[in-house]
Write an enzyme that holds these catalytic residues in place. Structure first.
Site, PDB file in Angstrom:
ATOM      1  N   HIS A   1      71.746 -65.966  28.417  1.00  0.00           N
ATOM      2  CA  HIS A   1      72.142 -65.344  27.497  1.00  0.00           C
ATOM      3  C   HIS A   1      73.777 -65.282  26.954  1.00  0.00           C
ATOM      4  O   HIS A   1      74.076 -64.470  26.114  1.00  0.00           O
ATOM      5  CB  HIS A   1      71.666 -64.000  27.639  1.00  0.00           C
ATOM      6  CG  HIS A   1      70.227 -63.718  27.561  1.00  0.00           C
ATOM      7  ND1 HIS A   1      69.477 -63.567  26.485  1.00  0.00           N
ATOM      8  CD2 HIS A   1      69.298 -63.975  28.642  1.00  0.00           C
ATOM      9  CE1 HIS A   1      68.169 -63.296  26.876  1.00  0.00           C
ATOM     10  NE2 HIS A   1      68.125 -63.727  28.066  1.00  0.00           N
TER      11      HIS A   1
ATOM     12  N   LYS B 104      77.049 -52.124  18.293  1.00  0.00           N
ATOM     13  CA  LYS B 104      76.852 -53.051  19.238  1.00  0.00           C
ATOM     14  C   LYS B 104      77.560 -52.758  20.353  1.00  0.00           C
ATOM     15  O   LYS B 104      78.304 -51.943  20.276  1.00  0.00           O
ATOM     16  CB  LYS B 104      76.965 -54.652  18.821  1.00  0.00           C
ATOM     17  CG  LYS B 104      78.407 -54.654  18.272  1.00  0.00           C
ATOM     18  CD  LYS B 104      78.909 -55.939  17.760  1.00  0.00           C
ATOM     19  CE  LYS B 104      77.951 -56.363  16.447  1.00  0.00           C
ATOM     20  NZ  LYS B 104      76.865 -57.398  16.567  1.00  0.00           N
TER      21      LYS B 104
ATOM     22  N   LYS C 108      68.045 -57.343  12.671  1.00  0.00           N
ATOM     23  CA  LYS C 108      67.359 -55.803  12.335  1.00  0.00           C
ATOM     24  C   LYS C 108      68.101 -55.534  11.093  1.00  0.00           C
ATOM     25  O   LYS C 108      67.282 -54.811  10.139  1.00  0.00           O
ATOM     26  CB  LYS C 108      67.854 -55.133  13.454  1.00  0.00           C
ATOM     27  CG  LYS C 108      67.167 -55.238  14.966  1.00  0.00           C
ATOM     28  CD  LYS C 108      67.672 -54.423  15.954  1.00  0.00           C
ATOM     29  CE  LYS C 108      67.089 -55.176  17.484  1.00  0.00           C
ATOM     30  NZ  LYS C 108      68.162 -54.750  18.471  1.00  0.00           N
TER      31      LYS C 108
HETATM   32  C1  26V Z   1      75.727 -59.194  32.623  1.00  0.00           C
HETATM   33  C2  26V Z   1      75.963 -58.471  33.678  1.00  0.00           C
HETATM   34  C3  26V Z   1      76.895 -58.694  34.684  1.00  0.00           C
HETATM   35  C4  26V Z   1      76.918 -58.126  35.933  1.00  0.00           C
HETATM   36  C5  26V Z   1      76.671 -56.773  35.682  1.00  0.00           C
HETATM   37  C6  26V Z   1      75.302 -56.312  35.005  1.00  0.00           C
HETATM   38  C7  26V Z   1      75.278 -57.306  33.925  1.00  0.00           C
HETATM   39  C8  26V Z   1      74.296 -57.162  33.037  1.00  0.00           C
HETATM   40  C9  26V Z   1      74.073 -58.038  32.152  1.00  0.00           C
HETATM   41  C10 26V Z   1      74.632 -59.011  31.644  1.00  0.00           C
HETATM   42  C11 26V Z   1      74.648 -59.943  30.720  1.00  0.00           C
HETATM   43  C12 26V Z   1      74.480 -59.270  29.377  1.00  0.00           C
HETATM   44  C13 26V Z   1      74.349 -60.519  28.635  1.00  0.00           C
HETATM   45  C14 26V Z   1      73.785 -60.193  27.097  1.00  0.00           C
HETATM   46  O1  26V Z   1      73.164 -59.167  26.891  1.00  0.00           O
HETATM   47  N1  26V Z   1      73.774 -61.144  26.194  1.00  0.00           N
HETATM   48  C15 26V Z   1      73.226 -60.959  25.003  1.00  0.00           C
HETATM   49  O2  26V Z   1      71.964 -61.392  24.917  1.00  0.00           O
HETATM   50  C16 26V Z   1      71.475 -61.006  23.624  1.00  0.00           C
HETATM   51  C17 26V Z   1      70.042 -61.502  23.870  1.00  0.00           C
HETATM   52  O3  26V Z   1      69.796 -62.713  24.111  1.00  0.00           O
HETATM   53  C18 26V Z   1      72.146 -61.985  22.609  1.00  0.00           C
HETATM   54  O4  26V Z   1      71.569 -61.676  21.316  1.00  0.00           O
HETATM   55  C19 26V Z   1      73.655 -61.566  22.710  1.00  0.00           C
HETATM   56  O5  26V Z   1      74.332 -62.515  21.688  1.00  0.00           O
HETATM   57  C20 26V Z   1      74.182 -61.679  24.107  1.00  0.00           C
HETATM   58  O6  26V Z   1      75.504 -61.445  24.121  1.00  0.00           O
END
Ligand code: 26V
Length: 813
Positions: free
Chosen positions: A362, A550, A662
């Site tokens: 992601h 966002k 959305k």
């Molecule tokens: C990373 C971490 C790092 C460690 C701590 C907890 C944590 C939690 C989540 C994440 C990754 C988040 C990545 C994310 O939300 N990416 C988004 O994913 C969406 C769905 O695919 C996408 O539409 C967005 O562009 C993207 O930023």
């Protein structure tokens, strides 16, 4: 039993009245909104339970392959209204509630949002579950039942303040605790190796710390199809030793036990609030293993219960999608169970494992890439670490022996390197499918971030562009628009969202466009009432509602947006009579609590708001609204009212985005960069139906690789920009003159890493075009309807259909 579809208003009314009497001992006239909420959930639950049972039974008897979506996050928001919608009784319920003297939206608002996710990744998981059930696919979610969801945000003196989100304070009516299915998870301890008589190895663990994982199940309803799938959330509990009847005073162990219990419960204590920077906290690693071990144990138990064939046939019945690298310990966990508990050889276990897992990436931001110190992993999960070591050794050896051309890359591909375990590499090596979430994102993975892996496993890489459930984001959030669409093209689009395309035939019908305009206007009225009630600020309903909602992150460039606002303000101060269409800039964003720069931007937006909103000189032409505590329910209020959808990330940085989809589906026009799914929106509607600006991702990547960008040159030559930056630096917006200096320094001394200055002028031009377009109502509404017409492509039904046929190979139930 009456089917839900046949439930009449009078039946429903009677049931609500009965529930209030039997469960609460009150009459309707005495009932609060919360009482009615619980009465209604109980009515719905009684209907769901038998369908849930039937669905389970059907899956067992069909014994088809099932998909399990493993995710550390499920951002589901509220469920009552969407459950009513999916069982086909939302309209009748609204009527009944009114008749009973209640405002339906107040009843639905009695439910606390389940905020078990940070942003896009968690919300996507929730949309996917909705689509799986609605398309009648056997697919379930596994996650963690955090006692505290994503923090509640308050804005105090312009600053973000975080409060705990104790969402379980009131009983959560959708969950069922299922103690029978509890499993034990083991941490720490010693691993002993023995040779069995047949020469195979046996591993035994001693002195481990044991934790109970107890599942809480949430029903996931399909749309009008009586399918009920399951979201299983695990909760960590201690197994209390028997006190042998001693009272507290006598029992010396008691407080030690209590302390122990407390530390175990912490495992499902709270959701980590960072969404894009990786911090190697041990508790987070514990959470990850807790999720995957309980889920994989559960999957295997179910397989064994329902299949006679050996576990070597598991991939015929089970596919596990891992949502980012967070659950990638599922790979060594599967290996552990197959080898240590089921006596599989390494090769046999590896064959099963690598045919079960599929991994979705992601994000490509390097700071988000998960790695764990190997000592931490080894100490917490000694056996898992041994297995990872062996996966790594075999993988590196394979490159060494069979891929000469990659020999010099072994270090950058190794799963364990520089004393750290690289989770993305583990996920790639252990999965049969690796997908990005929008075309450009997948291309970047292939060409840059995962280039070497792509050259090794080209057949594993594929794209699955994200989607959103049109049921929640259009039918439920914007019922008036949904109704108008149905009036125009009939109801088929609800089950086949691509049929929204039929709207194109009407996109020049003036009287119809006026009706669409009318709906948007009513939604804007509703939002401005809400804003007034929340903030006391009156906004102009005729103004352009320009929305950026966002997570707050530098790459998403809320800073560029607020610079534009400051620019407009400066212009208006100089020339208050300027002919400018009034604008309302609406923001919603949470910053990770430790993300300093993001918090500075929140403060700046609120500070600019406090100046602009009260300056009489500009005659109400500009308003800036920062709505606190942005979450799923707030998104449902804002999105139907948006005119302009700000999707302005630095090109190449936003993997996909889903807010863009959305808002498009609700008739907003995108003003954005060629990044993530914006590109695919652009493919569909064309430049004439959105406002594209700024550097392309190739240009950005080229600057990163070869240099050649100098922010200071722009500062020196562009008066508008210099003015804004100097205002920040000289404390014109700050109470203390040091405020906002960090922003200033980051741009000028760190050379504007996200190209805010570089894209500033093209951004202004895009806004000028948008403003001009907005003045011509018919043209604007034609563009708006065109966007709605093409948005069916972004229904998550489409996305799930693609996952199901290309990756999961599953059949509808
Ligand atoms: C990373 C971490 C790092 C460690 C701590 C907890 C944590 C939690 C989540 C994440 C990754 C988040 C990545 C994310 O939300 N990416 C988004 O994913 C969406 C769905 O695919 C996408 O539409 C967005 O562009 C993207 O930023």
């Amino acid at each position: 039993m009456i089917s839900l579809l046949q439930l009449t208003a009078s039946d429903l009314k009677e049931q609500i009245i009965n529930k209030l009497m039997i469960d609460r001992g009150i009459e309707v006239s005495e009932a609060t909104g919360k009482d009615v909420y619980y009465a209604l959930t109980s009515v719905v639950n009684e209907k769901i339970t038998p369908q849930w049972f039937q669905t389970d039974k059907k899956y067992k008897s069909q014994n088809n392959k099932q998909v399990y979506y493993l995710s550390m996050e499920f951002l589901i928001g509220r469920l009552l209204e969407s459950n009513l919608l999916n069982c086909g009784i939302l309209d009748v319920t609204n009527v009944v509630l009114e008749e009973l003297g209640f405002n339906p939206s107040e009843i639905y608002a009695a439910e606390h949002d389940a905020g078990l996710g940070n942003g896009g990744l968690g919300r996507l998981a929730a949309c996917f579950l909705d689509s799986l059930a609605s398309l009648n696919y056997p697919g379930h979610g596994y996650g963690i039942r955090y006692r505290y969801g994503l923090f509640e945000q308050r804005i105090i003196h312009g600053n973000q303040v975080e409060l705990p989100d104790y969402w379980l304070k009131d009983p959560y009516p959708w969950e069922t605790r299922n103690e029978k299915e509890a499993v034990v998870i083991q941490f720490h301890g010693d691993v002993h190796m023995f040779k069995r008589n047949d020469g195979t190895l046996e591993f035994k663990y001693e002195n481990t710390d044991k934790v109970m994982a107890v599942p809480y199940d949430i029903p996931i309803l399909g749309y009008e199809n009586e399918v009920v799938n399951t979201l299983r959330l695990w909760s960590a509990e201690a197994v209390f030793q028997d006190n042998k009847g001693k009272s507290i005073g006598e029992n010396k162990e008691f407080y030690r036990d209590l302390d122990h219990q407390h530390s175990i419960e912490q495992i499902s204590g709270f959701l980590y609030p960072d969404d894009s920077s990786h911090e190697g906290r041990e508790l987070r690693l514990k959470q990850q293993y807790f999720l995957v071990s309980s889920s994989i144990q559960n999957i295997i138990k179910y397989y064994k219960k329902t299949n006679r064939k050996s576990l070597s046939h598991l991939p015929e019945k089970v596919v596990v999608q891992i949502n980012d690298t967070h659950p990638s310990l599922a790979i060594p966990e599967m290996m552990r169970i197959l080898m240590d508990e089921e006596r599989f050889s390494w090769d046999a276990a590896w064959k099963v494992t690598t045919n079960v897992f599929a991994y979705t990436n992601h994000t490509t931001l390097s700071e988000a890439l998960e790695t764990w110190p190997k000592d931490m992993l080894q100490n917490l999960l000694p056996r898992i670490y041994m297995i990872i070591e062996e996966i790594n050794e075999r993988f590196c050896k394979d490159i060494w022996l069979h891929h000469e051309e990659l020999q010099h890359k072994v270090h950058e591909m190794a799963i364990i390197a520089d004393d750290r375990v690289h989770m993305a590499r583990l996920a790639i090596v252990g999965s049969f499918s690796i997908n990005g979430v929008a075309r450009i994102h997948t291309d970047i993975l292939k060409k840059q971030e995962m280039k070497t892996f792509y050259s090794l496993f080209p057949e594993r890489f594929n794209n699955k562009t994200n989607g959103i459930t049109h049921r929640r984001w259009l039918l439920q959030a914007n019922p008036e628009l949904a109704k108008l669409i149905t009036d125009v093209i009939g109801p088929q689009w609800i089950k086949r969202p691509k049929q929204l395309i039929s709207l194109l035939k009407y996109s020049n019908d003036r009287s119809l466009l006026e009706k669409f305009d009318q709906v948007k206007h009513e939604n804007k009225n509703a939002l401005s009432n809400y804003i007034y009630q929340q903030t006391g600020i009156l906004i102009d309903n005729q103004s352009i509602f320009d929305v950026q909602i966002k997570r707050l992150h530098e790459y998403k460039r809320q800073l560029l947006n607020i610079f534009h606002v400051i620019y407009l303000y400066n212009e208006l101060k100089e020339n208050p009579n300027q002919d400018l269409t009034p604008r309302t800039f609406i923001f919603g964003a949470k910053a990770a609590p430790s993300y300093h720069m993001a918090k500075e931007v929140i403060k700046l937006i609120n500070t600019v708001a406090s100046i602009v909103n009260y300056d009489k000189d500009i005659r109400g032409k500009l308003k800036v609204i920062f709505l606190e505590n942005y979450n799923v329910s707030l998104a449902e209020k804002i999105i139907p009212a948006a005119d302009i959808s700000e999707q302005i990330s630095t090109a190449s940085k936003e993997a996909s985005g889903t807010g863009n989809m959305k808002m498009m589906m609700n008739g907003a026009l995108t003003l954005g960069t060629l990044d993530g799914a914006n590109i695919e929106i652009n493919d569909l509607v064309g430049n004439q139906n959105m406002f594209i600006f700024g550097l392309t991702s190739d240009q950005v990547l080229n600057y990163y690789q070869n240099g050649g960008y100098n922010a200071r040159d722009i500062y020196n030559t562009d008066d508008r920009i210099r003015r804004i930056l100097d205002q920040l630096n000289q404390g014109e917006f700050g109470i203390h003159d040091i405020e906002f200096k960090d922003i200033y320094y980051n741009i000028l001394y760190h050379n504007d890493p996200y190209f805010v200055l570089k894209d500033f002028e093209p951004y202004l031009e895009a806004h000028e075009l948008a403003e001009r377009a907005y003045r011509d109502r018919a043209t604007w509404m034609n563009m708006s309807v065109t966007n709605i017409a093409y948005s069916g492509k972004f229904s998550s039904d489409q996305t799930i259909q693609e996952y199901a046929t290309d990756i999961w190979k599953i059949k509808r139930g």
